[in-house]
Design an enzyme around this catalytic site. Structure first.
Site, PDB file in Angstrom:
ATOM      1  N   HIS A 367       0.658  -1.238  -0.117  1.00  0.00           N
ATOM      2  CA  HIS A 367      -0.070  -0.005   0.046  1.00  0.00           C
ATOM      3  C   HIS A 367       0.888   1.134   0.087  1.00  0.00           C
ATOM      4  CE1 HIS A 367      -2.780   3.005   2.176  1.00  0.00           C
ATOM      5  NE2 HIS A 367      -3.460   2.661   0.853  1.00  0.00           N
ATOM      6  N   SER A 368       0.441   2.012  -0.832  1.00  0.00           N
ATOM      7  CA  SER A 368       1.226   3.618  -0.799  1.00  0.00           C
ATOM      8  C   SER A 368       2.738   3.432  -0.861  1.00  0.00           C
ATOM      9  CB  SER A 368       0.685   4.271   0.477  1.00  0.00           C
ATOM     10  OG  SER A 368       1.169   5.455   0.395  1.00  0.00           O
ATOM     11  N   LEU A 369       3.339   3.960  -0.126  1.00  0.00           N
ATOM     12  CA  LEU A 369       4.745   4.074  -0.141  1.00  0.00           C
ATOM     13  C   LEU A 369       5.268   2.722  -0.020  1.00  0.00           C
ATOM     14  CD1 LEU A 369       7.516   5.802  -0.382  1.00  0.00           C
ATOM     15  CD2 LEU A 369       7.619   5.806   2.296  1.00  0.00           C
ATOM     16  N   CYS A 371       4.645   0.128  -1.748  1.00  0.00           N
ATOM     17  CA  CYS A 371       4.758  -0.437  -2.771  1.00  0.00           C
ATOM     18  C   CYS A 371       6.079  -0.045  -3.759  1.00  0.00           C
ATOM     19  CB  CYS A 371       3.804   0.148  -4.187  1.00  0.00           C
ATOM     20  SG  CYS A 371       2.134  -0.091  -3.682  1.00  0.00           S
ATOM     21  N   MET A 453      -1.645  -1.266  -4.074  1.00  0.00           N
ATOM     22  CA  MET A 453      -2.785  -0.444  -3.887  1.00  0.00           C
ATOM     23  C   MET A 453      -2.665   0.929  -3.639  1.00  0.00           C
ATOM     24  SD  MET A 453      -5.048  -3.259  -1.687  1.00  0.00           S
ATOM     25  CE  MET A 453      -4.340  -2.805   0.041  1.00  0.00           C
TER      26      MET A 453
END
Length: 701
Positions: A367-369, A371, A453
């Protein structure tokens, strides 16, 4: 009490009422005796909610461990009179139960609060919630003292509990706040001794109701179903590491809660759509942030005191992005996540040795950073190495372009040759070391699916110089040898999420992402069969004739830029079409719906007419093998020369009554409990298992 049954597999169980048993058979006349291990049921309670029963496999093993402590149970262990018992692994291996201390704790992550567990012997009618253990022990002891060895009548064979009006209690037990009346061996009621309950009882009895049915709660001895070792969770064939993004320092338990939500929704989807499979997917949270020290408290010490709450929130969340872009702390973040992933995998395999033997697979949901960090770990991207390459390039250009004296030029050339020679020696030394000592892989497992995501990965890659190519392969940004499949999931209004497909093929910036199916869609079209469609399928203005346009196919990297629709535009019509079964609607209308005509502000009546004409034209055309197809048709569906091997961008559908401004605030954290996403994840992770099952079914037929 033991059943006199011809079935040898029938377990010991109580004779209080008729029970559905695995071995079947009708119970005969029985006598009261101590409860069997399969009649007792153990419970756990999370977040101070109701008690939840362990499955039969777990409960039976906990009870056997409890009995191994001795007749006195945990009390004797605390006094050191009984041998220690190994913790019992429960709940698909995610938790262990410390029987001596009556508590449970997670195996793969840290949790400050222990989960209480309780042994259930007596249960409330209807809800089958257990009585508190202290009261239950007193009632059980009194029951055995008074009725042990007595034979039960066949009256317990009734399916429905009948009222015991007119019967007087044959035995009573006073508790601290309640009392228990036995109207017969198998008719036991619990009464509250509170003043209000006494008044209610008096009134109802004066109205003609019996004592047993007035304000009393029927109790049952033994759980509603027996615990068996066959009631076992399916074997784990796929584990999913769930990686958090920024803000974990602010709420260290958040990723654990988010993963629990994702796991619970996945369980519901598994039961509904994948119950025919004998395996299951397990989700494990990866909490990598809290163990890092980074700058210590330096940033906190330089933070002004005004609006301190807001500043602390930013320091605990957005500061992670600044840490990651810092050459000083970036490696610490990368190593923190890498070590935690390897630790969890090693621990899981040590507790499940058959996982690797049977070809278990691993996927990552980030999720977010998270990734970006996960991507960099898998690919080994290092900004320091990139910086050295840039310096080398600048030195070469400086030698070519700059005017200099003969002596300066000679010295620079000598320096350049020396550096080149040094690099060659270093490279040979590295190769020599690599041949003698095999360098362990960064991750101890190959990633089957990498789900992003709400991911800003595309922005990071664009700023690192990644540009679209001419191949539709995922290898352009993530080699298949590292990760079999990359999937980018985002909400249309998530301000942090960006698309990845246009970094592979430029013309995909004009092609809409794949719409994720709603979980309750009947007979959804498989994702690999969904045709790409333009974001705004208006007919492209051109000065060439139709015959010329057929033979002239633009390059994918030089596709004409079309007027793009913002993701904020409504896709309500797509949702409606999905519900109504858009496949049964005519091709023209289906094309309009799925190519997002909707309520677009850029769509005009003339455009709609053009779409209809183009659709009719499509029906008359037939593309044969060897004939170059058009780059796109006016129906909105893509017919390019180069397509992606697999679609990467997948977009959640907007709600029918969803506020875009509000969803822009909440969408970035709305992925965890989505049933649509749970179905999407399991569809790809169960893909091969489902295909094998379908194939075996066909072979059987």
């Amino acid at each position: 009490m033991r059943i006199k049954s011809e079935n040898p597999t029938t377990h010991v169980f109580q004779a209080v009422y008729k029970r559905r048993r695995p071995g079947g058979g009708r119970p005969r006349y029985e006598v009261v005796r101590e409860l069997g291990a399969e009649e007792v049921r153990w419970f756990y309670r999370e977040d101070r909610k109701t008690w939840k029963p362990f499955i039969g496999y777990d409960s039976l093993r906990i009870e056997l461990a409890y009995r191994a402590l001795g007749a006195g149970g945990p009390a004797e262990t605390r006094e050191g009179e009984a041998a220690a018992v190994e913790p019992v692994c429960v709940r698909s291996g995610l938790y262990e139960v410390d029987v001596a201390n009556a508590e449970s704790y997670p195996v793969y992550w840290n949790q400050t609060e222990k989960i209480p567990v309780m042994r259930g012997q007596w249960f409330i009618d209807g809800t089958w919630q257990p009585l508190e253990e202290e009261e239950s022990n007193l009632i059980e002891q009194e029951h055995l003292n008074r009725f042990k060895g007595q034979q039960l009548q066949e009256s317990f064979d009734m399916e429905v509990s009948k009222p015991v009006d007119g019967k007087e209690a044959i035995h009573s037990l006073k508790l601290s706040r309640n009392h228990v009346d036995w109207h017969s061996v198998d008719e036991v009621y619990l009464y509250s001794d509170a003043t209000t309950s006494k008044i209610a009882r008096t009134v109802t009895q004066k109205l003609g109701f019996s004592k047993a049915s007035s304000s009393g709660t029927r109790l049952h001895r033994g759980y509603v179903e027996e615990a068996t070792l066959e009631d076992k969770p399916p074997q784990t064939s796929h584990i999913v590491f769930v990686v958090h993004g920024i803000g974990q320092k602010m709420d260290q338990g958040r990723i654990i809660k988010n993963t629990a939500m994702m796991r619970d929704t996945a369980r519901k989807i598994e039961e509904k759509y994948f119950s025919n499979l004998a395996t299951h997917v397990e989700f494990l949270p990866v909490e990598w942030r809290s163990k890092l020290t980074l700058d210590g408290d330096t940033v906190d010490s330089i933070t002004p005191d005004k609006v301190r709450g807001l500043r602390d929130m930013l320091n605990s969340s957005a500061m992670d992005i600044m840490y990651y872009t810092s050459p000083l702390y970036r490696d610490e973040l990368v190593k923190g996540l890498q070590q935690e992933l390897n630790r969890l995998y090693t621990l899981f395999c040590s507790r499940n040795p058959e996982f690797e033997e049977k070809g278990g697979k691993v996927s990552i949901v980030s999720h977010s950073l998270g990734c970006v960090i996960t991507y960099d770990i898998m690919t080994g991207w290092n900004p320091v190495r990139l910086y050295e390459q840039l310096l080398q390039k600048e030195e070469e250009e400086e030698l070519e372009d700059r005017w200099m004296s003969y002596e300066e030029q000679r010295l620079l050339e000598e320096l350049y040759i020396t550096k080149q020679r040094l690099r060659e020696i270093e490279e040979r030394l590295r190769e020599l070391k690599a041949s003698t000592i095999s360098k362990p892989p960064v991750l101890k497992f190959k990633v089957e699916n990498f789900f992003c995501m709400g991911s800003p990965l595309a922005v990071f890659l664009a700023l690192r110089g990644i540009r679209p190519g001419n191949s539709g392969s995922q290898d352009h940004i993530l080699p298949r040898t590292i990760c079999n499949r990359l999937l980018n999931i985002f909400h249309p209004t998530d301000p942090v999420a960006y698309r990845l497909e246009p970094l592979i093929l430029k013309h995909y910036s004009n092609i809409s992402p794949v719409q994720i199916h709603w979980y309750n869609t009947a007979n959804p079209l498989p994702y690999e069969h969904m045709k790409p469609s333009f974001l705004n399928p208006t007919k492209e203005p051109t000065s060439v004739t139709d015959s010329e346009s057929v033979s002239t196919v633009p390059s994918p990297t030089t596709s004409p830029v079309m007027v793009r629709r913002h993701y904020g535009e409504s896709i309500t019509n797509i949702g409606k079409a999905s519900i109504l079964g858009a496949a049964s609607i005519g091709k023209g209308l289906g094309g309009m719906l799925f190519s997002r005509f909707g309520r677009s502000s850029t769509t005009t009546p003339q455009t709609l007419e053009t779409g209809k004409d183009g659709t009719e034209g499509d029906d008359k055309k037939a593309t044969t093998v060897g004939t170059p197809p058009l780059p796109h048709s006016s129906s909105g569906f893509l017919e390019p020369t180069v397509e992606l091997e697999h679609r990467i961008d997948f977009e959640l559908r907007e709600g029918l009554v969803e506020s875009r401004y509000w969803s822009a605030v909440t969408s970035h954290t709305a992925y965890w409990s989505s049933l649509d996403i749970a179905l999407f994840l399991l569809t790809f992770m169960y893909k091969h298992d489902q295909e094998d099952t379908d194939k075996s079914n066909l072979d059987t037929i």
